[in-house]
Scaffold this active site. Structure first.
Site, PDB file in Angstrom:
ATOM      1  N   ASP A   1       0.981  -1.358   0.008  1.00 28.38           N
ATOM      2  CA  ASP A   1      -0.061  -0.092   0.103  1.00 28.38           C
ATOM      3  C   ASP A   1       0.796   1.176   0.066  1.00 28.38           C
ATOM      4  O   ASP A   1       2.019   1.050   0.350  1.00 28.38           O
ATOM      5  CB  ASP A   1      -0.864  -0.031   1.252  1.00 28.38           C
TER       6      ASP A   1
ATOM      7  N   ASP B   1      -0.191   5.361   0.968  1.00 33.06           N
ATOM      8  CA  ASP B   1      -0.335   6.081   2.045  1.00 33.06           C
ATOM      9  C   ASP B   1      -0.543   5.570   3.371  1.00 33.06           C
ATOM     10  O   ASP B   1      -1.391   4.472   3.381  1.00 33.06           O
ATOM     11  CB  ASP B   1      -1.514   6.981   1.662  1.00 33.06           C
TER      12      ASP B   1
ATOM     13  N   ASP C   1      -1.520  -1.136   5.875  1.00 33.06           N
ATOM     14  CA  ASP C   1      -1.756  -0.382   7.406  1.00 33.06           C
ATOM     15  C   ASP C   1      -3.189  -0.461   7.853  1.00 33.06           C
ATOM     16  O   ASP C   1      -3.501   0.034   9.016  1.00 33.06           O
ATOM     17  CB  ASP C   1      -1.337   0.962   7.501  1.00 33.06           C
TER      18      ASP C   1
END
Length: 216
Positions: free
Chosen positions: A11, A13, A170
Site C-alpha cells: 500500500d 499512503d 496499514d
C-alpha cells in the site's frame, strides 16, 4: 539469502508515505470552497483508505452538506494535486527495506486507492519510481481495495500464486483486500489503521517498523 515471498505488494499512503497532512489540507481547502468548516487532521485520518470519492463523501456527510459530489470532486482533485508534494515524508526504514528486498531479487509492486495520476509524481519525489515493477492506483482497474481483484491481478501479472505473494498495508481496507484475494498480509502499526484491531488480526506480521519485513 532468499526471501520467502517472491512478490511483495505495498500500500502507499500510511504504509510507505506519510501524506496525511497533505490529504487533510486538500480536503479542508475543498470544504472551505463550499463555506464549510475545516476539520482536524486526526479526523481526516479516520476517513483515508477507501479512495478519494469516499473520503470527500465522508467529510461532506460529517459537515451535514447534501451538495452533489460530482460538483465537488473536480475542485478536490485540483487541491489534491496542488497539495501532493507539500510535505509528504517516507516512514522510517522504507528506503532501506525496499533496497534490501530488491537485493534479494524480490519483485515489488504498489496497490493503492490513490488516483493513479498522483502516484507517479509522489514516487518520483522520493526517487522510488524505479523500485516498483508495477503500480496500480484506485482507478487502474474496475475494482479497487477492499476488493481482492487488484491483488489477484498483480499476482497473475507476475505469474506468482496469490498465496505465495505478500501484501503489506496499514488499514482495514488493505487487510480485507488481502483476505479476499487469499494473499498473506503483513501490517504496520504506524499508519492509519482505523477499524482494525492489530492485536487480534490474522497477519504474517504486525510491525512497528517496515524493516521488520526483512526478518520474515
Amino acid at each position: 539469502m532468499s526471501y520467502p515471498y517472491p512478490l511483495v505488494v505495498f500500500d502507499l499512503d500510511g504504509t510507505l508515505v506519510d501524506s496525511a497532512a497533505d490529504i487533510a489540507e486538500a480536503l479542508n481547502r475543498t470544504l472551505q470552497d463550499w463555506q464549510l468548516p475545516r476539520v482536524p487532521e486526526a479526523t481526516v485520518l479516520t476517513w483515508i483508505g477507501d479512495g478519494v470519492r469516499r473520503l470527500v463523501e465522508q467529510a461532506f456527510d460529517a459537515a451535514g452538506s447534501a451538495v452533489d459530489l460530482d460538483k465537488v470532486m473536480p475542485g478536490f482533485m485540483r487541491h489534491y494535486e496542488a497539495c501532493l508534494l507539500r510535505s509528504p515524508r517516507l516512514f522510517d526504514g522504507v528506503t532501506d527495506t525496499l533496497a534490501a528486498l530488491r537485493e534479494r531479487a524480490v519483485t515489488l509492486a504498489i496497490c493503492t486507492n490513490k488516483p493513479s495520476a498522483l502516484v507517479a509524481p509522489l514516487l518520483q519525489h522520493f526517487g522510488l519510481q524505479d523500485q516498483f515493477a508495477l503500480v496500480l492506483g484506485g482507478d487502474s482497474l474496475p475494482e479497487r481495495k477492499p476488493s481482492g481483484a487488484p491483488l489477484r491481478h498483480i499476482a497473475a501479472h507476475f505469474e506468482v500464486a496469490v498465496e505465495a505473494a505478500l501484501m503489506v498495508g496499514d488499514s482495514i481496507t488493505d487487510y480485507r483486500a488481502a483476505v479476499d484475494a487469499g494473499m498473506p498480509v503483513a501490517l504496520v502499526r504506524y499508519g492509519y489503521p482505523r477499524g482494525l484491531d492489530l492485536n487480534n488480526v490474522a497477519a504474517v506480521a504486525v510491525m512497528d517498523d517496515l524493516r521488520e519485513l526483512l526478518a520474515l
